[in-house]
Motif scaffolding. Sequence first.
Motif, PDB file in Angstrom:
ATOM      1  N   THR A   1     -16.133  36.830  -7.783  1.00 13.24           N
ATOM      2  CA  THR A   1     -16.510  35.668  -6.980  1.00 13.24           C
ATOM      3  C   THR A   1     -17.410  34.774  -7.820  1.00 13.24           C
ATOM      4  OG1 THR A   1     -16.448  37.033  -4.964  1.00 13.24           O
ATOM      5  CG2 THR A   1     -17.545  34.894  -4.814  1.00 13.24           C
ATOM      6  N   LEU A   2     -17.080  33.452  -7.840  1.00 12.08           N
ATOM      7  CA  LEU A   2     -17.806  32.500  -8.676  1.00 12.08           C
ATOM      8  C   LEU A   2     -18.656  31.575  -7.805  1.00 12.08           C
ATOM      9  CD1 LEU A   2     -18.095  31.594 -11.677  1.00 12.08           C
ATOM     10  CD2 LEU A   2     -16.371  29.832 -11.159  1.00 12.08           C
ATOM     11  N   TYR A   3     -19.919  31.384  -8.242  1.00  8.02           N
ATOM     12  CA  TYR A   3     -20.844  30.495  -7.545  1.00  8.02           C
ATOM     13  C   TYR A   3     -21.407  29.478  -8.540  1.00  8.02           C
ATOM     14  CZ  TYR A   3     -20.906  34.192  -3.991  1.00  8.02           C
ATOM     15  OH  TYR A   3     -20.547  35.121  -3.047  1.00  8.02           O
ATOM     16  N   ARG A   4     -21.657  28.248  -8.038  1.00  3.44           N
ATOM     17  CA  ARG A   4     -22.411  27.271  -8.826  1.00  3.44           C
ATOM     18  C   ARG A   4     -23.872  27.409  -8.417  1.00  3.44           C
ATOM     19  NH1 ARG A   4     -19.783  23.223  -7.608  1.00  3.44           N
ATOM     20  NH2 ARG A   4     -21.107  22.234  -6.040  1.00  3.44           N
ATOM     21  N   VAL A   5     -24.728  27.554  -9.431  1.00  2.00           N
ATOM     22  CA  VAL A   5     -26.150  27.765  -9.182  1.00  2.00           C
ATOM     23  C   VAL A   5     -26.822  26.407  -8.990  1.00  2.00           C
ATOM     24  CG1 VAL A   5     -28.300  28.742 -10.086  1.00  2.00           C
ATOM     25  CG2 VAL A   5     -26.107  29.863 -10.585  1.00  2.00           C
ATOM     26  N   THR A   6     -27.477  26.211  -7.835  1.00  2.00           N
ATOM     27  CA  THR A   6     -28.167  24.954  -7.538  1.00  2.00           C
ATOM     28  C   THR A   6     -29.597  25.256  -7.116  1.00  2.00           C
ATOM     29  OG1 THR A   6     -27.659  24.866  -5.161  1.00  2.00           O
ATOM     30  CG2 THR A   6     -25.959  24.065  -6.683  1.00  2.00           C
ATOM     31  N   GLY A   7     -30.394  24.208  -7.039  1.00 10.22           N
ATOM     32  CA  GLY A   7     -31.781  24.365  -6.642  1.00 10.22           C
ATOM     33  C   GLY A   7     -31.944  24.844  -5.210  1.00 10.22           C
ATOM     34  N   SER A   8     -30.952  24.610  -4.386  1.00  8.77           N
ATOM     35  CA  SER A   8     -31.034  25.017  -2.976  1.00  8.77           C
ATOM     36  C   SER A   8     -30.270  26.304  -2.697  1.00  8.77           C
ATOM     37  CB  SER A   8     -30.503  23.890  -2.081  1.00  8.77           C
ATOM     38  OG  SER A   8     -29.161  23.561  -2.440  1.00  8.77           O
ATOM     39  N   GLY A   9     -29.764  26.943  -3.756  1.00 10.71           N
ATOM     40  CA  GLY A   9     -29.046  28.200  -3.553  1.00 10.71           C
ATOM     41  C   GLY A   9     -27.701  28.199  -4.243  1.00 10.71           C
ATOM     42  N   ASP A  10     -27.027  29.327  -4.219  1.00 10.50           N
ATOM     43  CA  ASP A  10     -25.719  29.469  -4.855  1.00 10.50           C
ATOM     44  C   ASP A  10     -24.632  28.927  -3.934  1.00 10.50           C
ATOM     45  OD1 ASP A  10     -27.064  30.751  -6.896  1.00 10.50           O
ATOM     46  OD2 ASP A  10     -26.574  32.780  -6.184  1.00 10.50           O
ATOM     47  N   VAL A  11     -23.720  28.164  -4.552  1.00 11.85           N
ATOM     48  CA  VAL A  11     -22.635  27.550  -3.799  1.00 11.85           C
ATOM     49  C   VAL A  11     -21.313  28.183  -4.231  1.00 11.85           C
ATOM     50  CG1 VAL A  11     -21.416  25.407  -3.289  1.00 11.85           C
ATOM     51  CG2 VAL A  11     -23.914  25.387  -3.605  1.00 11.85           C
ATOM     52  N   TYR A  12     -20.579  28.691  -3.267  1.00  6.23           N
ATOM     53  CA  TYR A  12     -19.294  29.345  -3.568  1.00  6.23           C
ATOM     54  C   TYR A  12     -18.303  28.310  -4.095  1.00  6.23           C
ATOM     55  CZ  TYR A  12     -14.709  31.417  -2.668  1.00  6.23           C
ATOM     56  OH  TYR A  12     -13.433  31.867  -2.783  1.00  6.23           O
ATOM     57  N   VAL A  13     -17.596  28.691  -5.194  1.00  4.93           N
ATOM     58  CA  VAL A  13     -16.599  27.766  -5.738  1.00  4.93           C
ATOM     59  C   VAL A  13     -15.223  28.417  -5.909  1.00  4.93           C
ATOM     60  CG1 VAL A  13     -18.276  26.291  -6.903  1.00  4.93           C
ATOM     61  CG2 VAL A  13     -17.295  28.244  -8.120  1.00  4.93           C
ATOM     62  N   GLY A  14     -15.120  29.737  -5.854  1.00  2.00           N
ATOM     63  CA  GLY A  14     -13.803  30.350  -5.995  1.00  2.00           C
ATOM     64  C   GLY A  14     -13.892  31.859  -6.198  1.00  2.00           C
ATOM     65  N   SER A  15     -12.731  32.522  -6.098  1.00  2.00           N
ATOM     66  CA  SER A  15     -12.707  33.983  -6.287  1.00  2.00           C
ATOM     67  C   SER A  15     -11.305  34.425  -6.693  1.00  2.00           C
ATOM     68  CB  SER A  15     -13.137  34.712  -5.014  1.00  2.00           C
ATOM     69  OG  SER A  15     -12.254  34.418  -3.944  1.00  2.00           O
ATOM     70  N   THR A  16     -11.238  35.624  -7.232  1.00  2.00           N
ATOM     71  CA  THR A  16      -9.959  36.242  -7.569  1.00  2.00           C
ATOM     72  C   THR A  16     -10.183  37.755  -7.609  1.00  2.00           C
ATOM     73  OG1 THR A  16      -8.078  36.201  -9.091  1.00  2.00           O
ATOM     74  CG2 THR A  16     -10.274  36.231 -10.074  1.00  2.00           C
ATOM     75  N   SER A  17      -9.110  38.498  -7.793  1.00  2.00           N
ATOM     76  CA  SER A  17      -9.228  39.952  -7.907  1.00  2.00           C
ATOM     77  C   SER A  17      -8.262  40.449  -8.974  1.00  2.00           C
ATOM     78  CB  SER A  17      -8.954  40.648  -6.570  1.00  2.00           C
ATOM     79  OG  SER A  17      -7.628  40.396  -6.138  1.00  2.00           O
ATOM     80  N   VAL A  18      -8.606  41.605  -9.530  1.00  2.00           N
ATOM     81  CA  VAL A  18      -7.797  42.213 -10.585  1.00  2.00           C
ATOM     82  C   VAL A  18      -7.395  43.607 -10.129  1.00  2.00           C
ATOM     83  CG1 VAL A  18      -7.708  42.893 -13.003  1.00  2.00           C
ATOM     84  CG2 VAL A  18      -9.091  40.911 -12.305  1.00  2.00           C
ATOM     85  N   TYR A  19      -6.101  43.877 -10.059  1.00  2.00           N
ATOM     86  CA  TYR A  19      -5.602  45.191  -9.647  1.00  2.00           C
ATOM     87  C   TYR A  19      -5.670  46.162 -10.825  1.00  2.00           C
ATOM     88  CZ  TYR A  19      -2.295  48.855  -8.350  1.00  2.00           C
ATOM     89  OH  TYR A  19      -1.691  50.062  -8.092  1.00  2.00           O
ATOM     90  N   ILE A  20      -6.145  47.401 -10.533  1.00  2.00           N
ATOM     91  CA  ILE A  20      -6.301  48.403 -11.587  1.00  2.00           C
ATOM     92  C   ILE A  20      -5.728  49.727 -11.088  1.00  2.00           C
ATOM     93  CG2 ILE A  20      -7.908  49.460 -13.216  1.00  2.00           C
ATOM     94  CD1 ILE A  20      -9.960  47.320 -12.152  1.00  2.00           C
TER      95      ILE A  20
END
Length: 275
Positions: free
Chosen positions: A216-235
């Motif tokens: 899960t990817l977040y953009r770090v901002t002064g008011s908190g982390d903002v979600y920008v996208g996600s993925t998964s890897v099968y193992i």
Amino acid sequence: MRTRISKFLHCFSLILAIIPVFTAHAATNANATNVTTDSLTLNWTLQSGESFVQIYKDGVYLDSRAGLNSYNVTGLSPCTTYSFNVVGTSGYGSSSTSVTTLGCPTAPVISYTTTYSSISLSWTSSNAVSYDIYKDGSFVANTSSTSYTLGASPSRSYEVKVVAKNATGQTAQSSVWASTPGYSASWTAYNLSGNIRVGGAFTNTNTTYSTSMYITLYRVTGSGDVYVGSTSVYIPAGQTVGGWYPVATGQPLGDYKAVLTSPYAITSGISIGTY
């Protein structure tokens, strides 16, 4: 006839008078006081008519005493049970007692904390000089410390046993079940923009079940982390897979944090980049 009955009663009364002599105890109330790791005081009460006793330890003659009602026993081993018998020498009976010397190790009182990859143990115990550590029935280590850290895998329950040992080898043990959480870690990259991807190698620690690594990817901002996208890897079970995995596109310039979680998979590190 009357004479014969009188003789019988006289003989019977003599027998009754003799029996207590042979059934009386030479000493009563045998007991131990002042018990230490290697000594004790053996006590008894002498009966009327008896002044000399023999002392036996575990069935073996130890010593004799005349006119006394105690005996200091030395040279004992810690945490050992002994049987003592105080025997009269005038045809009387005896008095017995058993006692365990001090110095037995106490069962460890175990506490622990866990991460996805470790179990940190600590414990308290008395009269112990070393400890054997077991995980799921297998010996791991011996230590003189009262703490130890075990390696572990995510989302697992382990039976952990600590065996306390004193200087002469007597033991006492305790066990606990410790459960580890799933894998979780995060990394941050700075001054990225555009299309963002995460690269790394992921290992499934479970040899029975397949799993996924969730990114899960977040953009770090002064008011908190903002979600920008996600993925998964099968193992697959027991396998390692690796590569670059796109997570988000068209992102503004900024700092980005990737959070990775999995029930069973782990990684030693990742890279966050653009493409």
